[in-house]
Write a protein that holds these residues in place. Structure first.
Motif, PDB file in Angstrom:
ATOM      1  N   ILE A   1       1.332  88.700  -0.885  1.00  0.00           N
ATOM      2  CA  ILE A   1       2.592  88.974  -1.705  1.00  0.00           C
ATOM      3  C   ILE A   1       2.047  89.362  -3.078  1.00  0.00           C
ATOM      4  N   SER A   2       2.083  90.319  -3.895  1.00  0.00           N
ATOM      5  CA  SER A   2       1.925  90.221  -5.234  1.00  0.00           C
ATOM      6  C   SER A   2       3.148  89.872  -6.028  1.00  0.00           C
TER       7      SER A   2
ATOM      8  N   GLY B   1      18.066  70.834   8.733  1.00  0.00           N
ATOM      9  CA  GLY B   1      19.014  69.705   9.350  1.00  0.00           C
ATOM     10  C   GLY B   1      18.856  68.312   9.207  1.00  0.00           C
ATOM     11  N   GLY B   2      17.352  68.276   8.480  1.00  0.00           N
ATOM     12  CA  GLY B   2      17.265  66.781   7.900  1.00  0.00           C
ATOM     13  C   GLY B   2      16.515  67.063   6.450  1.00  0.00           C
ATOM     14  N   VAL B   3      15.464  66.205   6.529  1.00  0.00           N
ATOM     15  CA  VAL B   3      14.834  66.327   5.250  1.00  0.00           C
ATOM     16  C   VAL B   3      13.939  67.690   5.053  1.00  0.00           C
ATOM     17  N   GLY B   4      13.974  68.170   3.988  1.00  0.00           N
ATOM     18  CA  GLY B   4      12.904  69.526   3.770  1.00  0.00           C
ATOM     19  C   GLY B   4      12.512  69.680   2.329  1.00  0.00           C
ATOM     20  N   ARG B   5      12.697  68.934   1.525  1.00  0.00           N
ATOM     21  CA  ARG B   5      12.246  68.889  -0.149  1.00  0.00           C
ATOM     22  C   ARG B   5      10.687  69.213   0.104  1.00  0.00           C
ATOM     23  N   TYR B   6       9.852  68.567   1.048  1.00  0.00           N
ATOM     24  CA  TYR B   6       8.339  69.055   1.022  1.00  0.00           C
ATOM     25  C   TYR B   6       8.123  70.344   1.077  1.00  0.00           C
ATOM     26  N   ALA B   7       9.070  71.228   1.908  1.00  0.00           N
ATOM     27  CA  ALA B   7       8.790  72.516   2.213  1.00  0.00           C
ATOM     28  C   ALA B   7       8.716  73.261   0.715  1.00  0.00           C
ATOM     29  N   LEU B   8       9.356  72.965  -0.110  1.00  0.00           N
ATOM     30  CA  LEU B   8       9.670  73.395  -1.451  1.00  0.00           C
ATOM     31  C   LEU B   8       8.686  73.279  -2.137  1.00  0.00           C
ATOM     32  N   LEU B   9       8.131  72.161  -2.227  1.00  0.00           N
ATOM     33  CA  LEU B   9       7.045  71.459  -3.067  1.00  0.00           C
ATOM     34  C   LEU B   9       5.677  72.275  -2.378  1.00  0.00           C
ATOM     35  N   GLN B  10       5.593  72.573  -1.206  1.00  0.00           N
ATOM     36  CA  GLN B  10       4.494  73.452  -0.356  1.00  0.00           C
ATOM     37  C   GLN B  10       4.516  74.650  -0.925  1.00  0.00           C
ATOM     38  N   LEU B  11       5.728  75.449  -0.833  1.00  0.00           N
ATOM     39  CA  LEU B  11       5.879  76.695  -1.309  1.00  0.00           C
ATOM     40  C   LEU B  11       5.604  76.843  -2.674  1.00  0.00           C
ATOM     41  N   ASP B  12       5.761  75.854  -3.616  1.00  0.00           N
ATOM     42  CA  ASP B  12       5.532  76.002  -5.168  1.00  0.00           C
ATOM     43  C   ASP B  12       3.955  76.069  -5.323  1.00  0.00           C
ATOM     44  N   THR B  13       3.483  75.031  -4.454  1.00  0.00           N
ATOM     45  CA  THR B  13       2.045  75.113  -4.475  1.00  0.00           C
ATOM     46  C   THR B  13       1.071  76.211  -4.129  1.00  0.00           C
ATOM     47  N   LEU B  14       1.659  76.816  -2.992  1.00  0.00           N
ATOM     48  CA  LEU B  14       1.072  78.117  -2.584  1.00  0.00           C
ATOM     49  C   LEU B  14       1.507  79.258  -3.788  1.00  0.00           C
ATOM     50  N   LEU B  15       2.750  79.250  -4.309  1.00  0.00           N
ATOM     51  CA  LEU B  15       2.582  80.264  -5.266  1.00  0.00           C
ATOM     52  C   LEU B  15       2.021  80.115  -6.582  1.00  0.00           C
ATOM     53  N   LYS B  16       1.686  78.948  -6.951  1.00  0.00           N
ATOM     54  CA  LYS B  16       0.718  78.565  -7.977  1.00  0.00           C
ATOM     55  C   LYS B  16      -0.695  79.221  -7.881  1.00  0.00           C
ATOM     56  N   GLU B  17      -1.139  78.910  -6.480  1.00  0.00           N
ATOM     57  CA  GLU B  17      -2.422  79.523  -6.025  1.00  0.00           C
ATOM     58  C   GLU B  17      -2.406  80.882  -6.197  1.00  0.00           C
ATOM     59  N   ASN B  18      -1.335  81.485  -5.905  1.00  0.00           N
ATOM     60  CA  ASN B  18      -1.286  83.197  -5.879  1.00  0.00           C
ATOM     61  C   ASN B  18      -0.705  83.417  -7.350  1.00  0.00           C
ATOM     62  N   GLY B  19      -0.880  82.613  -8.314  1.00  0.00           N
ATOM     63  CA  GLY B  19      -0.638  83.080  -9.925  1.00  0.00           C
ATOM     64  C   GLY B  19       0.992  83.194 -10.322  1.00  0.00           C
ATOM     65  N   SER B  20       1.908  82.527  -9.641  1.00  0.00           N
ATOM     66  CA  SER B  20       3.373  82.679  -9.692  1.00  0.00           C
ATOM     67  C   SER B  20       3.691  81.164  -9.935  1.00  0.00           C
ATOM     68  N   LEU B  21       5.058  81.134  -9.913  1.00  0.00           N
ATOM     69  CA  LEU B  21       5.557  79.794 -10.167  1.00  0.00           C
ATOM     70  C   LEU B  21       7.097  79.928  -9.494  1.00  0.00           C
ATOM     71  N   LEU B  22       7.656  78.756  -8.758  1.00  0.00           N
ATOM     72  CA  LEU B  22       8.787  78.802  -8.298  1.00  0.00           C
ATOM     73  C   LEU B  22       9.799  78.178  -9.318  1.00  0.00           C
TER      74      LEU B  22
END
Length: 118
Positions: A72-73, A87-108
């Protein structure tokens, strides 16, 4: 359209969250990530705001999202946010997404967790 929501849902909880959010925001379109993944060309949203809504899988990002983000551009999108249903802990998923977005030239810019039944 003002906002585009890209959604991956397994049981329907994330889709329900996306539909409620779209209703509250107005002027929003919901796109299915699995359907977008079938397209051969890169995905280029025409909205100034893009959101990703997805379930947390084993405390992390679903594999399909990890595969979708590089396709996605978003360099022209000023506001990117995410809503993770869990249902439980999920903060790490948001951190993973932010890392991928940064690698793609974007920012969460923002990320929220929505607690669901476990």
């Amino acid at each position: 359209m003002t906002t585009t929501l890209y959604v991956f849902t397994g049981t329907g909880n994330s889709l329900a969250a996306a539909e409620l959010l779209a209703q509250k925001l107005g002027d929003t379109v919901i796109e299915s990530i699995p359907i977008q993944m079938k397209k051969a060309s890169p995905v280029i949203p025409d909205s100034p705001k893009v959101g990703f809504i997805f379930p947390v899988n084993y405390s992390g990002l679903p594999l399909i999202l990890s595969e979708f983000i590089p396709r996605i551009s978003l360099s022209h999108v000023p506001y990117i946010f995410a809503v993770a249903t869990a249902g439980g802990v999920g903060r790490y998923a948001l951190l993973q997404l932010d890392t991928l977005l940064k690698e793609n030239g974007s920012l969460l810019q923002a990320g929220w967790m929505v607690r669901m039944v476990d």
